[in-house]
Design an enzyme around this catalytic site. Structure first.
Site, PDB file in Angstrom:
ATOM      1  CG  ASN A  94       2.252  -5.556   0.151  1.00 29.25           C
ATOM      2  OD1 ASN A  94       3.238  -4.852   0.063  1.00 29.25           O
ATOM      3  ND2 ASN A  94       1.494  -5.595   1.235  1.00 29.25           N
ATOM      4  CD  GLU A 130       0.076  -3.664   4.661  1.00 33.76           C
ATOM      5  OE1 GLU A 130       0.557  -2.528   4.706  1.00 33.76           O
ATOM      6  OE2 GLU A 130       0.773  -4.703   4.588  1.00 33.76           O
ATOM      7  NE  ARG A 151       2.761  -1.352   1.499  1.00 30.76           N
ATOM      8  CZ  ARG A 151       3.940  -1.593   2.054  1.00 30.76           C
ATOM      9  NH1 ARG A 151       4.694  -2.567   1.592  1.00 30.76           N
ATOM     10  NH2 ARG A 151       4.354  -0.863   3.068  1.00 30.76           N
ATOM     11  NE  ARG A 183      12.492   0.814   7.389  1.00 30.68           N
ATOM     12  CZ  ARG A 183      11.264   0.661   6.928  1.00 30.68           C
ATOM     13  NH1 ARG A 183      10.571   1.732   6.547  1.00 30.68           N
ATOM     14  NH2 ARG A 183      10.707  -0.524   6.853  1.00 30.68           N
ATOM     15  CG  HIS A 192       3.228   0.766   7.886  1.00 29.02           C
ATOM     16  ND1 HIS A 192       4.298   1.274   8.591  1.00 29.02           N
ATOM     17  CD2 HIS A 192       3.705  -0.288   7.181  1.00 29.02           C
ATOM     18  CE1 HIS A 192       5.388   0.565   8.321  1.00 29.02           C
ATOM     19  NE2 HIS A 192       5.056  -0.389   7.468  1.00 29.02           N
TER      20      HIS A 192
END
Length: 414
Positions: free
Chosen positions: A6, A383, A89, A239, A178
């Site tokens: 990931n 994840e 991922r 962000r 996500h």
């Protein structure tokens, strides 16, 4: 065994699962990639090590991770032949990839076409894939997309109010991100609540350096805060989140900023860092706010306020709310931020038991009182487990080892 990789904006997480995915024999994270003082934290065989490393980029970071997995003292395997498949991922699959896929040269070329859609993340995901193929030749590899969970959203949620030809001809639309995390968390929340996923209306708050607020109804994503790129929605670590797009023209014409400068500002210089002037790490921002830093207090107020608006809007869109779920770094580890977000949302049935909220210790937890009409929960995301599951199923036909892995996973699942 199944290896998951990931690649984040400045980190690389890895986990090595047993072939039936019932256990993790080794895992770790390489942090501060490309920054000052990168380091690895690695666990295997009951040992935990932390050491400084050379990791100028994600290719180097993956080599460091593999060296740790193979280390004679604290490694998890003696030879790479123990690895049967690798799952990666990828942040953005565009309109090309609507589900996880086996990695081929053609898939890599198509993934490169999606790079402009996620310039912070997709190039790094590709670095991980290229290096894994070089280090583990001949081993089947799978790529799992953050955007795929949101592909079932209704058109009213993903089409922008621009001339329709931009969607029809260029696939400019809301994609969402996500999704791997939200897919895992929504399923785990239903298990904890002991209710069918198909009956539940949930808002998932994935709060980390990146933030996604996702409306999940009946197990499907029906709306999500991020859109075409990865800086829309709520403010994040660096962000901006949503703002009037007219500002882009203003910054360009009045301050003579180039589009590249504006893009860098939106992705790397805004959010908690830009407002606080201190850090993109919520822990540091909270610490300075408590000490009296006004800009840090403002950054927290903005972060909480934007998330509240999404929760209320999504509850309205779904016609009610059965569960509010917090996950990821901030969502799992900050009782203060969870309490701030939930404050004033009693009209949605959201209440927080302060003792339960403060007692969360890394496991799934319901932090609302039993009398609340909507459950408020903390569900640690995984994840990597979702990536591993998809990897096993997609590589089931790639060889005897992978077929046996798939059979063991089916058996373990009952």
């Amino acid at each position: 065994m199944i290896l998951t990789i990931n690649c984040g904006s400045s980190s690389l997480k890895y986990q090595l699962y047993t072939s039936d995915l019932s256990g993790v024999v080794g895992k770790g994270i390489v942090s501060r990639i490309g920054e000052a003082c990168p380091y690895i934290e690695h666990r295997a065989g009951g040992r935990k090590i932390r050491q400084d490393v050379e990791a100028a980029d994600h290719r180097m970071a993956l080599r460091v991770a593999m060296e740790s997995l193979l280390h004679p003292e604290w490694g998890a395997i003696k030879d790479v032949s123990a690895i049967e498949a690798v799952g990666h991922r990828a942040v953005h699959g565009g309109d090309i990839f609507v589900e996880s896929v086996l990695v081929t040269d053609d898939v890599i070329r198509q993934l490169e076409q999606c790079t402009p859609l996620a310039p912070l993340h997709n190039p790094l995901n590709l670095h991980g894939i290229h290096e894994a193929r070089r280090l583990l030749p001949g081993i089947p590899q799978v790529v799992v997309f953050d955007t795929s969970f949101h592909q079932g959203m209704p058109a009213q949620a993903y089409v922008y109010a621009l001339p329709y030809r931009y969607y029809a001809e260029h696939k400019i639309r809301r994609y969402g991100f996500h999704g791997t995390s939200c897919r895992f968390v929504s399923g785990r929340a239903a298990e904890v609540l002991e209710r069918p996923l198909q009956e539940l209306r949930m808002v998932i708050c994935h709060l980390g350096n990146g933030v996604t607020i996702d409306a999940v109804a009946g197990g499907r994503s029906v709306d999500t805060s991020m859109g075409f790129g990865t800086f829309s929605g709520t403010m994040m670590g660096t962000r901006s989140g949503d703002f009037d797009p007219g500002l882009i023209f203003y910054l360009n014409r009045t301050l003579n900023m180039s589009l590249g400068d504006i893009e860098a500002t939106c992705y790397k210089e805004s959010g908690l860092l830009g407002v606080s002037g201190v850090s993109n790490d919520m822990r540091e921002v909270v610490e300075h706010a408590i000490a009296g830093n006004h800009r840090c207090s403002l950054a927290i107020d903005m972060f909480v306020y934007m998330i509240k608006k999404y929760i209320g809007g999504y509850a309205a869109a779904m016609g009610g709310l059965d569960a509010l779920v917090f996950t990821a770094g901030i969502g799992e580890n900050s009782p203060y931020i969870r309490a701030r977000i939930c404050g004033g949302l009693g009209f949605l049935g959201i209440e927080v038991d302060d003792l339960a909220n403060d007692a969360v210790d890394g496991a799934c937890a319901i932090i609302s009182p039993r009398t609340a009409s909507a459950a408020t929960m903390v569900v640690p995301t995984d994840e990597e487990k979702m990536i591993a599951l998809d990897t096993v199923h997609l590589t089931a036909g790639c060889g005897d080892h992978s077929r046996r892995s798939a059979q063991r996973v089916e058996a373990a699942a009952g």
